[in-house]
Scaffold this motif. Sequence first.
Motif, PDB file in Angstrom:
ATOM      1  N   SER A   1       0.604  -1.346  -0.023  1.00 61.65           N
ATOM      2  CA  SER A   1      -0.221  -0.604   0.009  1.00 61.65           C
ATOM      3  C   SER A   1       0.266   1.130  -0.076  1.00 61.65           C
ATOM      4  O   SER A   1       0.189   2.302  -0.674  1.00 61.65           O
ATOM      5  CB  SER A   1      -1.125   0.245   1.138  1.00 61.65           C
ATOM      6  OG  SER A   1      -0.652  -0.338   2.481  1.00 61.65           O
ATOM      7  N   SER A   2       2.189   0.944   0.594  1.00 62.34           N
ATOM      8  CA  SER A   2       3.364   1.969   0.530  1.00 62.34           C
ATOM      9  C   SER A   2       3.966   2.555  -1.022  1.00 62.34           C
ATOM     10  O   SER A   2       4.561   3.913  -1.407  1.00 62.34           O
ATOM     11  CB  SER A   2       3.802   2.143   1.839  1.00 62.34           C
ATOM     12  OG  SER A   2       3.754   1.957   3.136  1.00 62.34           O
ATOM     13  N   ARG A   3       4.105   1.446  -2.002  1.00 64.04           N
ATOM     14  CA  ARG A   3       4.196   1.310  -3.021  1.00 64.04           C
ATOM     15  C   ARG A   3       3.610   1.515  -4.142  1.00 64.04           C
ATOM     16  O   ARG A   3       4.181   2.104  -5.433  1.00 64.04           O
ATOM     17  CB  ARG A   3       5.256  -0.452  -2.957  1.00 64.04           C
ATOM     18  CG  ARG A   3       6.545   0.322  -2.264  1.00 64.04           C
ATOM     19  CD  ARG A   3       7.446  -1.222  -2.523  1.00 64.04           C
ATOM     20  NE  ARG A   3       8.530  -1.230  -1.367  1.00 64.04           N
ATOM     21  CZ  ARG A   3       9.959  -1.289  -2.380  1.00 64.04           C
ATOM     22  NH1 ARG A   3      10.100  -2.656  -2.471  1.00 64.04           N
ATOM     23  NH2 ARG A   3      10.425  -1.597  -1.129  1.00 64.04           N
ATOM     24  N   LEU A   4       2.598   0.879  -4.043  1.00 60.68           N
ATOM     25  CA  LEU A   4       1.510   0.680  -5.134  1.00 60.68           C
ATOM     26  C   LEU A   4       0.530   1.964  -4.860  1.00 60.68           C
ATOM     27  O   LEU A   4      -1.047   1.599  -3.745  1.00 60.68           O
ATOM     28  CB  LEU A   4       1.594  -0.200  -5.651  1.00 60.68           C
ATOM     29  CG  LEU A   4       2.655  -0.916  -5.907  1.00 60.68           C
ATOM     30  CD1 LEU A   4       2.049  -2.661  -6.904  1.00 60.68           C
ATOM     31  CD2 LEU A   4       3.089  -0.374  -7.392  1.00 60.68           C
ATOM     32  N   TYR A   5      -0.133   2.938  -5.156  1.00 63.58           N
ATOM     33  CA  TYR A   5      -1.584   3.951  -4.941  1.00 63.58           C
ATOM     34  C   TYR A   5      -2.177   4.922  -5.665  1.00 63.58           C
ATOM     35  O   TYR A   5      -0.604   5.370  -6.570  1.00 63.58           O
ATOM     36  CB  TYR A   5      -0.947   4.664  -2.675  1.00 63.58           C
ATOM     37  CG  TYR A   5       0.220   6.221  -3.033  1.00 63.58           C
ATOM     38  CD1 TYR A   5      -0.091   6.574  -2.969  1.00 63.58           C
ATOM     39  CD2 TYR A   5       1.458   5.065  -2.878  1.00 63.58           C
ATOM     40  CE1 TYR A   5       1.092   7.397  -2.653  1.00 63.58           C
ATOM     41  CE2 TYR A   5       2.417   5.975  -3.011  1.00 63.58           C
ATOM     42  CZ  TYR A   5       2.066   7.260  -2.652  1.00 63.58           C
ATOM     43  OH  TYR A   5       3.187   8.378  -2.303  1.00 63.58           O
TER      44      TYR A   5
ATOM     45  N   TYR B   1      -0.970   8.857  -9.686  1.00 67.25           N
ATOM     46  CA  TYR B   1      -0.906   7.297  -9.877  1.00 67.25           C
ATOM     47  C   TYR B   1       0.616   6.705  -9.648  1.00 67.25           C
ATOM     48  O   TYR B   1       1.527   7.850  -9.894  1.00 67.25           O
ATOM     49  CB  TYR B   1      -0.964   6.332 -11.144  1.00 67.25           C
ATOM     50  CG  TYR B   1      -2.348   6.448 -11.326  1.00 67.25           C
ATOM     51  CD1 TYR B   1      -3.467   5.204 -11.357  1.00 67.25           C
ATOM     52  CD2 TYR B   1      -3.130   7.609 -12.528  1.00 67.25           C
ATOM     53  CE1 TYR B   1      -5.070   5.613 -10.789  1.00 67.25           C
ATOM     54  CE2 TYR B   1      -4.150   7.529 -12.369  1.00 67.25           C
ATOM     55  CZ  TYR B   1      -5.136   6.553 -11.507  1.00 67.25           C
ATOM     56  OH  TYR B   1      -6.984   6.650 -12.131  1.00 67.25           O
ATOM     57  N   PHE B   2       1.496   6.433  -8.059  1.00 66.14           N
ATOM     58  CA  PHE B   2       2.236   6.382  -7.717  1.00 66.14           C
ATOM     59  C   PHE B   2       2.243   4.782  -7.407  1.00 66.14           C
ATOM     60  O   PHE B   2       1.948   3.698  -6.632  1.00 66.14           O
ATOM     61  CB  PHE B   2       2.947   6.567  -6.173  1.00 66.14           C
ATOM     62  CG  PHE B   2       2.375   8.652  -5.855  1.00 66.14           C
ATOM     63  CD1 PHE B   2       3.006   9.177  -6.073  1.00 66.14           C
ATOM     64  CD2 PHE B   2       0.725   9.185  -5.462  1.00 66.14           C
ATOM     65  CE1 PHE B   2       3.008  10.483  -6.675  1.00 66.14           C
ATOM     66  CE2 PHE B   2       0.530  10.282  -6.115  1.00 66.14           C
ATOM     67  CZ  PHE B   2       1.547  11.680  -6.594  1.00 66.14           C
ATOM     68  N   MET B   3       3.895   4.277  -8.221  1.00 66.48           N
ATOM     69  CA  MET B   3       4.204   3.063  -8.150  1.00 66.48           C
ATOM     70  C   MET B   3       5.352   3.307  -7.951  1.00 66.48           C
ATOM     71  O   MET B   3       6.479   3.884  -8.532  1.00 66.48           O
ATOM     72  CB  MET B   3       4.742   2.331  -9.258  1.00 66.48           C
ATOM     73  CG  MET B   3       3.023   2.762 -10.330  1.00 66.48           C
ATOM     74  SD  MET B   3       2.766   2.130 -11.954  1.00 66.48           S
ATOM     75  CE  MET B   3       2.832   4.055 -12.085  1.00 66.48           C
ATOM     76  N   THR B   4       6.423   2.271  -7.297  1.00 65.56           N
ATOM     77  CA  THR B   4       7.389   2.408  -6.797  1.00 65.56           C
ATOM     78  C   THR B   4       7.889   1.076  -6.478  1.00 65.56           C
ATOM     79  O   THR B   4       7.639  -0.468  -5.984  1.00 65.56           O
ATOM     80  CB  THR B   4       7.493   2.633  -5.633  1.00 65.56           C
ATOM     81  OG1 THR B   4       7.256   4.049  -5.275  1.00 65.56           O
ATOM     82  CG2 THR B   4       8.931   2.616  -4.783  1.00 65.56           C
ATOM     83  N   ALA B   5       9.298   0.759  -6.974  1.00 69.30           N
ATOM     84  CA  ALA B   5      10.164  -0.502  -7.627  1.00 69.30           C
ATOM     85  C   ALA B   5      11.656  -0.317  -6.890  1.00 69.30           C
ATOM     86  O   ALA B   5      11.927   0.943  -7.334  1.00 69.30           O
ATOM     87  CB  ALA B   5      10.382  -1.039  -8.826  1.00 69.30           C
ATOM     88  N   VAL B   6      12.298  -1.114  -7.399  1.00 73.21           N
ATOM     89  CA  VAL B   6      13.482  -1.338  -6.007  1.00 73.21           C
ATOM     90  C   VAL B   6      14.291  -1.614  -7.249  1.00 73.21           C
ATOM     91  O   VAL B   6      14.766  -2.606  -8.027  1.00 73.21           O
ATOM     92  CB  VAL B   6      14.122  -2.279  -5.048  1.00 73.21           C
ATOM     93  CG1 VAL B   6      15.027  -2.638  -4.886  1.00 73.21           C
ATOM     94  CG2 VAL B   6      12.906  -2.118  -3.647  1.00 73.21           C
TER      95      VAL B   6
ATOM     96  N   LEU C   1       0.075  -1.456 -12.644  1.00 78.91           N
ATOM     97  CA  LEU C   1       0.340  -0.489 -14.120  1.00 78.91           C
ATOM     98  C   LEU C   1      -0.870  -1.231 -14.765  1.00 78.91           C
ATOM     99  O   LEU C   1      -2.009   0.220 -15.319  1.00 78.91           O
ATOM    100  CB  LEU C   1       1.051  -0.164 -14.789  1.00 78.91           C
ATOM    101  CG  LEU C   1       1.726   0.215 -16.087  1.00 78.91           C
ATOM    102  CD1 LEU C   1       1.265   1.793 -15.863  1.00 78.91           C
ATOM    103  CD2 LEU C   1       2.936   0.347 -16.633  1.00 78.91           C
ATOM    104  N   THR C   2      -1.622  -2.525 -14.589  1.00 81.57           N
ATOM    105  CA  THR C   2      -2.406  -3.133 -16.020  1.00 81.57           C
ATOM    106  C   THR C   2      -4.210  -2.603 -15.231  1.00 81.57           C
ATOM    107  O   THR C   2      -4.798  -2.008 -16.437  1.00 81.57           O
ATOM    108  CB  THR C   2      -2.689  -4.921 -16.367  1.00 81.57           C
ATOM    109  OG1 THR C   2      -1.092  -5.477 -16.130  1.00 81.57           O
ATOM    110  CG2 THR C   2      -3.756  -4.609 -16.425  1.00 81.57           C
TER     111      THR C   2
END
Length: 308
Positions: free
Chosen positions: A45-49, A55-60, A191-192
């Motif tokens: 929930s903190s990385r994709l919201y 639209y916020f998307m976090t990846a390492v 993202l889908t």
Amino acid sequence: MIKAFVVDNDRLRVTDDLTREEAVIEGWLGIAIPTREEMEEIEISSRLYVEDGGYFMTAVLPAQTEVDDPLMSPVTFALAGNRLITIRYHEPKAFKTFPLRAEKVATGCTSGDTILIGLLEAIVDRLADILERAGRDVEVISRDIFEARSTKASKRSRDFQELLKGIGRKEDLASSVRDSLISLQRLAGFLTHVAAQTKMSKDVRARIKTLSRDVLSLADHATFLSQKISFLLDATLGMISIEQNAIIKIFSVAAVIFLPPTLVASIYGMNFDIIPELKWEFGYPFAIGLMVISAILPFWYFRRRGWL
């Protein structure tokens, strides 16, 4: 440092007009840029919201991948309207190569979502290159472990300590890449849903689907590579155990071989007045010969049984 790009005939062009402070950028875009501490949160929930219409998307993602100890750090992709914002505190190679390519070649970068897909594709290609290099290095380590050694000198030249270090480095690299792929897999799934909600074009949704399949296949390959590395680690430890057992066997056989001569020498070394062979002319050669024979017989027996 803030870098800004604008779309110019399906290409990206660097511009200095948008180079402003973070607070000004937030006000201009109408979204709150996440802090570094927020980006490092591991909850989904903190990385994709979704927040404030963005639209916020976090990846390492890894950086400095030329070595086996890459720098792993989160990167946040934010879609705000027709704009794409990336927030990062390191420089993955894809963020250098993709803008240069998009500046020279028409890559279909006409909006924030198409730029995001193109950037993600470049990231996945880079991760694939890292896995391919790691796979080649693992094959070299495998040959070093299992190749036949024809001479004793070549057997001694095999440095198990260096092999263990190499296996450990490759395991760290494979684990880091796998973590990155898992975060990208979750990002692609999110993202889908974003594509369905925002009614992105059919071509963009097809590229997202292809991207998801590529990430899944790379994650499977990274898992396979980790399993192979674990097997090589077990095999190396087994080789070390075999060599240690061989050394212990040599000492055990040597102890058994020298035990009978020691017994004979102990008997004839006793200080008693009456010893039958004490005044015998051939007593000394007899004792020496008996010790030699008692040492040769166990050695011959072990060789015959195949223990040496």
